[in-house]
Enzyme design. Structure first.
Site, PDB file in Angstrom:
ATOM      1  N   ASP A 101     -14.097   0.197   1.877  1.00  0.00           N
ATOM      2  CA  ASP A 101     -15.357  -0.567   1.866  1.00  0.00           C
ATOM      3  C   ASP A 101     -16.482   0.296   1.287  1.00  0.00           C
ATOM      4  O   ASP A 101     -17.322  -0.171   0.517  1.00  0.00           O
ATOM      5  CB  ASP A 101     -15.703  -1.006   3.291  1.00  0.00           C
ATOM      6  CG  ASP A 101     -14.527  -1.712   3.941  1.00  0.00           C
ATOM      7  OD1 ASP A 101     -14.175  -2.797   3.480  1.00  0.00           O
ATOM      8  OD2 ASP A 101     -13.940  -1.148   4.888  1.00  0.00           O
ATOM      9  N   GLN A 157       4.100   3.861  18.591  1.00  0.00           N
ATOM     10  CA  GLN A 157       3.953   4.898  17.559  1.00  0.00           C
ATOM     11  C   GLN A 157       3.040   6.029  18.048  1.00  0.00           C
ATOM     12  O   GLN A 157       3.229   7.191  17.682  1.00  0.00           O
ATOM     13  CB  GLN A 157       3.489   4.265  16.243  1.00  0.00           C
ATOM     14  CG  GLN A 157       4.581   3.310  15.719  1.00  0.00           C
ATOM     15  CD  GLN A 157       4.358   2.751  14.339  1.00  0.00           C
ATOM     16  OE1 GLN A 157       3.285   2.869  13.767  1.00  0.00           O
ATOM     17  NE2 GLN A 157       5.382   2.116  13.799  1.00  0.00           N
ATOM     18  N   GLY A 168       2.147  -2.523  10.022  1.00  0.00           N
ATOM     19  CA  GLY A 168       1.599  -3.341  11.098  1.00  0.00           C
ATOM     20  C   GLY A 168       2.113  -4.752  10.969  1.00  0.00           C
ATOM     21  O   GLY A 168       2.853  -5.072  10.030  1.00  0.00           O
ATOM     22  N   ILE A 198       0.853  -1.200   0.000  1.00  0.00           N
ATOM     23  CA  ILE A 198       0.000   0.000   0.000  1.00  0.00           C
ATOM     24  C   ILE A 198       0.886   1.246   0.000  1.00  0.00           C
ATOM     25  O   ILE A 198       0.619   2.213  -0.719  1.00  0.00           O
ATOM     26  CB  ILE A 198      -0.963  -0.001   1.211  1.00  0.00           C
ATOM     27  CG1 ILE A 198      -1.938  -1.166   1.094  1.00  0.00           C
ATOM     28  CG2 ILE A 198      -1.730   1.318   1.306  1.00  0.00           C
ATOM     29  CD1 ILE A 198      -2.890  -1.332   2.265  1.00  0.00           C
ATOM     30  N   SER A 214      -5.479  -6.034  -1.570  1.00  0.00           N
ATOM     31  CA  SER A 214      -5.777  -4.754  -2.233  1.00  0.00           C
ATOM     32  C   SER A 214      -4.722  -3.723  -1.864  1.00  0.00           C
ATOM     33  O   SER A 214      -4.440  -3.525  -0.685  1.00  0.00           O
ATOM     34  CB  SER A 214      -7.116  -4.197  -1.746  1.00  0.00           C
ATOM     35  OG  SER A 214      -8.062  -5.208  -1.619  1.00  0.00           O
ATOM     36  N   ASP A 258       9.682   2.527   7.829  1.00  0.00           N
ATOM     37  CA  ASP A 258       9.475   1.074   7.824  1.00  0.00           C
ATOM     38  C   ASP A 258      10.432   0.478   8.844  1.00  0.00           C
ATOM     39  O   ASP A 258      11.103   1.227   9.565  1.00  0.00           O
ATOM     40  CB  ASP A 258       9.632   0.473   6.412  1.00  0.00           C
ATOM     41  CG  ASP A 258       8.697  -0.725   6.223  1.00  0.00           C
ATOM     42  OD1 ASP A 258       8.896  -1.739   6.928  1.00  0.00           O
ATOM     43  OD2 ASP A 258       7.756  -0.657   5.399  1.00  0.00           O
ATOM     44  N   ARG A 311     -16.038   0.494  -2.350  1.00  0.00           N
ATOM     45  CA  ARG A 311     -16.436  -0.792  -2.950  1.00  0.00           C
ATOM     46  C   ARG A 311     -17.957  -0.850  -3.104  1.00  0.00           C
ATOM     47  O   ARG A 311     -18.475  -1.332  -4.110  1.00  0.00           O
ATOM     48  CB  ARG A 311     -15.976  -1.951  -2.064  1.00  0.00           C
ATOM     49  CG  ARG A 311     -14.481  -2.239  -2.158  1.00  0.00           C
ATOM     50  CD  ARG A 311     -14.030  -3.172  -1.052  1.00  0.00           C
ATOM     51  NE  ARG A 311     -12.646  -3.595  -1.224  1.00  0.00           N
ATOM     52  CZ  ARG A 311     -11.906  -4.129  -0.254  1.00  0.00           C
ATOM     53  NH1 ARG A 311     -12.416  -4.301   0.957  1.00  0.00           N
ATOM     54  NH2 ARG A 311     -10.661  -4.497  -0.488  1.00  0.00           N
ATOM     55  N   ARG A 369      -5.376 -15.159  16.761  1.00  0.00           N
ATOM     56  CA  ARG A 369      -5.826 -13.769  16.614  1.00  0.00           C
ATOM     57  C   ARG A 369      -5.259 -12.895  17.742  1.00  0.00           C
ATOM     58  O   ARG A 369      -4.827 -11.777  17.523  1.00  0.00           O
ATOM     59  CB  ARG A 369      -7.358 -13.782  16.638  1.00  0.00           C
ATOM     60  CG  ARG A 369      -7.963 -12.572  15.996  1.00  0.00           C
ATOM     61  CD  ARG A 369      -9.417 -12.806  15.692  1.00  0.00           C
ATOM     62  NE  ARG A 369     -10.140 -11.554  15.866  1.00  0.00           N
ATOM     63  CZ  ARG A 369     -11.119 -11.393  16.719  1.00  0.00           C
ATOM     64  NH1 ARG A 369     -11.533 -12.371  17.481  1.00  0.00           N
ATOM     65  NH2 ARG A 369     -11.719 -10.225  16.803  1.00  0.00           N
ATOM     66  N   HIS A 421     -14.018  -2.628  10.181  1.00  0.00           N
ATOM     67  CA  HIS A 421     -13.437  -2.975   8.882  1.00  0.00           C
ATOM     68  C   HIS A 421     -13.090  -4.466   8.931  1.00  0.00           C
ATOM     69  O   HIS A 421     -11.933  -4.859   9.073  1.00  0.00           O
ATOM     70  CB  HIS A 421     -12.184  -2.128   8.587  1.00  0.00           C
ATOM     71  CG  HIS A 421     -11.426  -2.658   7.401  1.00  0.00           C
ATOM     72  ND1 HIS A 421     -11.925  -2.601   6.130  1.00  0.00           N
ATOM     73  CD2 HIS A 421     -10.237  -3.303   7.300  1.00  0.00           C
ATOM     74  CE1 HIS A 421     -11.068  -3.179   5.293  1.00  0.00           C
ATOM     75  NE2 HIS A 421     -10.034  -3.614   5.989  1.00  0.00           N
TER      76      HIS A 421
END
Ligand code: NAX
Length: 324
Positions: free
Chosen positions: A159, A112, A89, A16, A238, A42, A162, A98, A187
């Site tokens: 979204d 950050q 991330g 991205i 994406s 980065d 979209r 998770r 999201h």
């Protein structure tokens, strides 16, 4: 010539970041007459790749690009930034729970947040893109108490876009003719894409499409699952559309939404529409003078209320996981 604005992009060597940096430097985010200085952050393993991105930005001879700082030092990256787009991330890797991914991102977003609080320009506007976007934004807010909560947002504009795209394709209209769709909530696949207040060519979407089954079924699942389908098709997630939507989000926030038009943004919840408070929830918002406000007074039927409840519950659960 205007004074350049310093724009931070974290995770700038990633997919991205690579798509976003040139769009920002072409004025898609802050306007065609606003020079920018890009602060690209980065992590050390990506330092060389980040230098490559800088070389390409120089090679593109972009008229609005007044400077590029590349660094792996968070405090250097956040120095004086007025806009911060948090794309970096920790991705979920095979076999990871998770809660382990969450813990990694919590630690990134805590540090950050402190750095932004210390070094960013007053009034910095923050957009979190990295997943879990809503909860990363919440962690950032909790750990940067001097940055006003309304200055910290997350991306659900992809979204939203979209949803605009799906409606436009269905009726054969230009996407600019579709307005006021809403993405509610997280999201994630629990989000609720809602067309009940939307129009196409000035006509309610529900009248233009007259296919409730499609609107409640295929339309919703296509928007919810689009990210996964793109991964299947491209072998990568994406990036072009995420970068473009990040520019839309920030541009509308700073320059305002056209009168009578609303967009979706993940913002700190005040409990509007019975969404849980103290989480970052995607709402319909209008923007004016650099501030967003949640559109009030929309009629919510029981079906929609149930969807809002489910996505709100997921966010409360994520918050609990993040704070463990
Ligand atoms: P990539 O893996 O290509 O890039 C991520 C970059 O972040 C890498 O270069 C990595 O080295 C860097 N990074 C990791 N830890 C960092 C840290 N502590 N500080 C700075 N940089 C760090 O992922 P990409 O495809 O660019 O996606 C970036 C994030 O956006 C992911 O979390 C992804 O899930 C999320 N997305 C969010 C979307 C949204 O609508 N909110 C949609 C697109 C995307 O899936």
């Amino acid at each position: 010539m205007k004074k350049p604005v310093k724009v931070l992009i974290t995770g700038a060597a990633g997919q991205i970041g690579y798509a976003l940096a040139p769009q920002v430097a072409r004025g898609a985010m802050l306007g065609p007459d606003q020079p920018v200085i890009l602060h690209l952050l980065d992590i050390p393993p990506a330092a060389q790749s980040l230098e490559g991105v800088k070389m390409e930005l120089i090679d593109a001879a972009l008229p609005l690009l007044a400077g590029v700082l590349t660094t792996t030092d968070v405090d250097e990256a956040t120095q004086g930034v007025e806009v911060a787009v948090m794309v970096g991330g920790f991705p979920r890797k095979a076999g990871m729970e998770r809660k382990d991914v969450m813990a990694k991102n919590v630690s990134i977003y805590k540090s950050q947040a402190s750095s932004l609080e210390k070094n960013a320009a007053q009034g910095v506007k923050v957009l979190v893109v990295a997943n879990p976007a809503n909860t990363n934004a919440l962690i950032l807010k909790e750990n940067a108490p001097s940055i006003p909560a309304e200055n910290i947002t997350c991306l659900t504009r992809l979204d939203h876009n979209r949803a605009l795209g799906q409606v436009a394709e269905k009726v054969g209209a230009r996407v600019t003719e579709v307005k006021n769709v809403i993405i509610w909530g997280n999201h994630s696949s629990s989000q609720f894409p809602d067309v009940a207040h939307g129009t196409v060519g000035g006509k309610p979407i529900k009248e233009a499409i007259e296919d409730d089954e499609w609107l409640k079924g295929e339309f919703v699942s296509t928007v919810q699952q689009r990210g996964a389908v793109i991964i299947k098709m491209r072998g990568m997630s994406s990036a072009l559309s995420a970068a473009s939507s990040a520019c839309d989000h920030m541009r509308d926030w700073i320059h305002g939404t056209p009168s009578g038009t609303f967009v979706s943004m993940g913002v700190f919840s005040d409990g509007s529409y019975n969404a849980p408070k103290d989480i970052v929830f995607s709402f319909p918002v209008e923007c004016k003078g650099g501030r967003w406000s949640i559109v009030q007074g929309l009629q919510i039927d029981d079906y929609t209320a149930g969807k809002l409840k489910a996505t709100g519950e997921e966010l409360v659960e994520e918050k609990a996981l993040a704070l463990q």
